[in-house]
Design an enzyme around this catalytic site. Structure first.
Site, short mmCIF file in Angstrom:
data_model
loop_
_atom_site.label_atom_id
_atom_site.label_comp_id
_atom_site.label_asym_id
_atom_site.label_seq_id
_atom_site.Cartn_x
_atom_site.Cartn_y
_atom_site.Cartn_z
N GLU A 19 -39.84 -18.29 2.07
CA GLU A 19 -38.64 -19.09 1.90
C GLU A 19 -37.61 -18.76 2.97
O GLU A 19 -37.49 -17.60 3.39
CB GLU A 19 -38.05 -18.87 0.51
CG GLU A 19 -38.94 -19.42 -0.59
CD GLU A 19 -38.39 -19.21 -1.99
OE1 GLU A 19 -38.86 -19.91 -2.90
OE2 GLU A 19 -37.51 -18.34 -2.18
N CYS B 155 -31.01 -17.88 6.94
CA CYS B 155 -31.53 -16.61 6.42
C CYS B 155 -33.05 -16.65 6.57
O CYS B 155 -33.72 -17.51 6.02
CB CYS B 155 -31.13 -16.43 4.97
SG CYS B 155 -31.69 -14.88 4.23
N CYS C 192 -42.58 -8.15 -0.54
CA CYS C 192 -41.89 -6.97 -0.02
C CYS C 192 -42.43 -5.73 -0.73
O CYS C 192 -42.71 -5.76 -1.93
CB CYS C 192 -40.39 -7.09 -0.27
SG CYS C 192 -39.42 -5.73 0.44
N CYS D 258 -37.13 -2.92 -4.80
CA CYS D 258 -35.79 -2.73 -5.35
C CYS D 258 -35.70 -3.44 -6.70
O CYS D 258 -36.10 -4.60 -6.82
CB CYS D 258 -34.74 -3.29 -4.39
SG CYS D 258 -34.74 -2.47 -2.76
N CYS E 236 -34.07 -7.02 -7.26
CA CYS E 236 -34.45 -8.09 -6.33
C CYS E 236 -35.75 -8.76 -6.78
O CYS E 236 -36.76 -8.09 -7.00
CB CYS E 236 -34.61 -7.50 -4.93
SG CYS E 236 -35.16 -8.69 -3.69
N GLY F 146 -38.82 -9.79 2.40
CA GLY F 146 -39.40 -8.70 3.17
C GLY F 146 -38.36 -7.75 3.73
O GLY F 146 -37.15 -8.02 3.74
N SER G 103 -28.42 -2.19 3.47
CA SER G 103 -28.34 -2.52 2.04
C SER G 103 -28.17 -1.21 1.28
O SER G 103 -29.14 -0.50 1.00
CB SER G 103 -29.62 -3.25 1.62
OG SER G 103 -29.52 -3.74 0.31
N LEU G 104 -26.92 -0.86 0.94
CA LEU G 104 -26.60 0.45 0.36
C LEU G 104 -26.64 0.41 -1.17
O LEU G 104 -27.41 1.13 -1.81
CB LEU G 104 -25.23 0.91 0.87
CG LEU G 104 -24.79 2.32 0.48
CD1 LEU G 104 -25.79 3.37 0.96
CD2 LEU G 104 -23.40 2.61 1.04
N ASN H 24 -26.54 -11.68 -8.22
CA ASN H 24 -27.11 -12.95 -8.66
C ASN H 24 -28.14 -12.65 -9.73
O ASN H 24 -29.21 -12.11 -9.45
CB ASN H 24 -27.76 -13.68 -7.47
CG ASN H 24 -26.75 -13.97 -6.38
OD1 ASN H 24 -25.81 -14.71 -6.59
ND2 ASN H 24 -26.94 -13.37 -5.21
N CYS I 84 -28.74 -14.14 -2.46
CA CYS I 84 -29.23 -12.79 -2.20
C CYS I 84 -29.98 -12.23 -3.40
O CYS I 84 -29.49 -12.24 -4.53
CB CYS I 84 -28.02 -11.90 -1.88
SG CYS I 84 -28.43 -10.17 -1.60
#
Length: 376
Positions: free
Chosen positions: A113, A126, A133, A137, A140, A188, A242-243, A318, A361
């Site tokens: 995507e 994006c 991936c 996480c 996600c 990814g 990405s913290l 989200n 996101c």
């Protein structure tokens, strides 16, 4: 007179049939490697590489027949030894905010995507770098897929060409490259596919290709520490981290990569990262209600970033079904931002785009991917 005797012939195995020669994916070649391919494999003069490269990466050609200023003989030679690997639009979803999510199907039946986000002053895409991936996480949706495979440089760049074509057609534009900005924040982990990413970036930044400025390309990573140094040495585009946590305990619960490279190791790599004058590292911080959005988290975060040229994008989560997290409210997000601002940390609450089409996101998941288990 005796009958003649028959002598059995020795049994021999049939000779193996040679496998057909593998076609070269010319859209995945850097400018230099394309020139070598044309000279060494096809016996062509160097200027032909420039012509072919422009067709591939300025005009986004998807077939050799489109390349009308190449001789018919050369086009036929290309068809014998080369190919342009297709990336086919499979689905398009439009958000009420103008965002468009495209789902593309690869030749081996996988889905990826890409998300187009138009604004008054820019047109941003994006981009995905992998099918699925491996980082897992926990907030996600893409991480729930696992890693299916890396995308080739050609497949990474093809997303840009495909959406350029869509934008031109949808918005009645004549420019070959209506997109202005690229963010590698799709499906990814980009630095997990570093070599293919690096080749794709060289194509996207080339003057004979799309010619994107290094100022308008951002690559995001969850924190593959050894690769951050290589990324800084071998590319010149912008870095985003990405913290998403202010303590190792938090981060290890939601981001397994932290168990190998903790926050201190990650921030040490950021301190060593070569920054152009005036540039900052962007830190993305997804706000998870009751998990990492307290005043204490904000104070810890400002201390973590004290000596790093940094910008913080605060991202209200989200919500995704089944993952167990909730989004932080607007007031709490603003209070969090204000604490950072008081410490002179540039912090912004990022407006989420495409939430109603699962294009924001952390929402890219290719819900039909399970139906496309083609062999890698």
């Amino acid at each position: 007179m005796s009958e003649p005797t028959a002598t059995a012939l020795p049994v021999t195995e049939p000779l193996p049939v040679p496998a057909p020669a593998k076609l070269v994916d010319v859209a995945s070649l850097s400018r230099e490697k394309l020139a070598l391919f044309l000279s060494e494999q096809l016996g062509e003069r160097p200027f032909r590489a420039a012509q072919l490269y422009r067709w591939l990466h300025q005009r986004g050609a998807t077939s050799f027949d489109e390349m009308t200023d190449l001789s018919k003989a050369l086009r036929e030679k290309l068809k014998v030894k080369a190919e342009i690997v297709p990336l086919v639009k499979d689905l398009e979803q439009r958000s009420v905010d103008g965002t468009i999510k495209y789902r593309f199907k690869t030749r081996d039946g996988r889905f990826i995507e890409s998300v187009y986000m138009p604004a008054e002053d820019r047109k941003t895409l994006c981009v995905s770098t992998q099918v699925g991936c491996a980082m897992a996480c926990s907030f996600c949706m893409t991480g729930t897929l696992g890693l299916k495979r890396n995308l080739t440089p050609g497949e990474i760049v093809a997303q840009v060409h495909a959406v350029n074509r869509e934008v031109r057609a949808n918005e009645g534009l004549e420019t070959l490259r209506p997109l202005t900005n690229l963010v590698f924040m799709g499906m990814g982990e980009p630095l997990h596919n570093f070599e293919n990413l690096k080749t794709a970036l060289s194509i996207l930044q080339s003057e004979e290709g799309p010619n994107f400025s290094h100022r308008h390309i951002t690559v995001s990573t969850v924190g593959l520490v050894p690769m951050i140094e290589r990324f800084g040495q071998e590319t010149d585009v912008k870095l985003a981290i990405s913290l998403n946590a202010s303590t190792d305990e938090q981060r290890s619960k939601t981001m397994p990569v932290n168990r190998k490279w903790n926050i201190q190791a990650l921030l040490d790599a950021c301190r060593k990262f070569p920054l152009r004058q005036g540039r900052r590292i962007t830190f993305e911080y997804v706000l998870l209600k009751g998990f990492n959005d307290t005043d204490e988290d904000a104070h810890r975060l400002k201390e973590l970033l004290r000596d790093i040229p940094a910008k913080v994008n605060l991202i209200p989560y989200n919500e995704n079904p089944g993952l167990g997290f909730q989004t932080t409210g607007e007031q709490r997000a603003e209070e969090f931002r204000a604490i950072l601002a008081e410490a002179h940390v540039a912090a912004y609450i990022r407006k989420n785009r495409g939430r109603d089409i699962a294009g924001a996101c952390g929402q890219l998941a290719n819900r039909d991917e399970t139906a496309a288990e083609a062999p890698v």
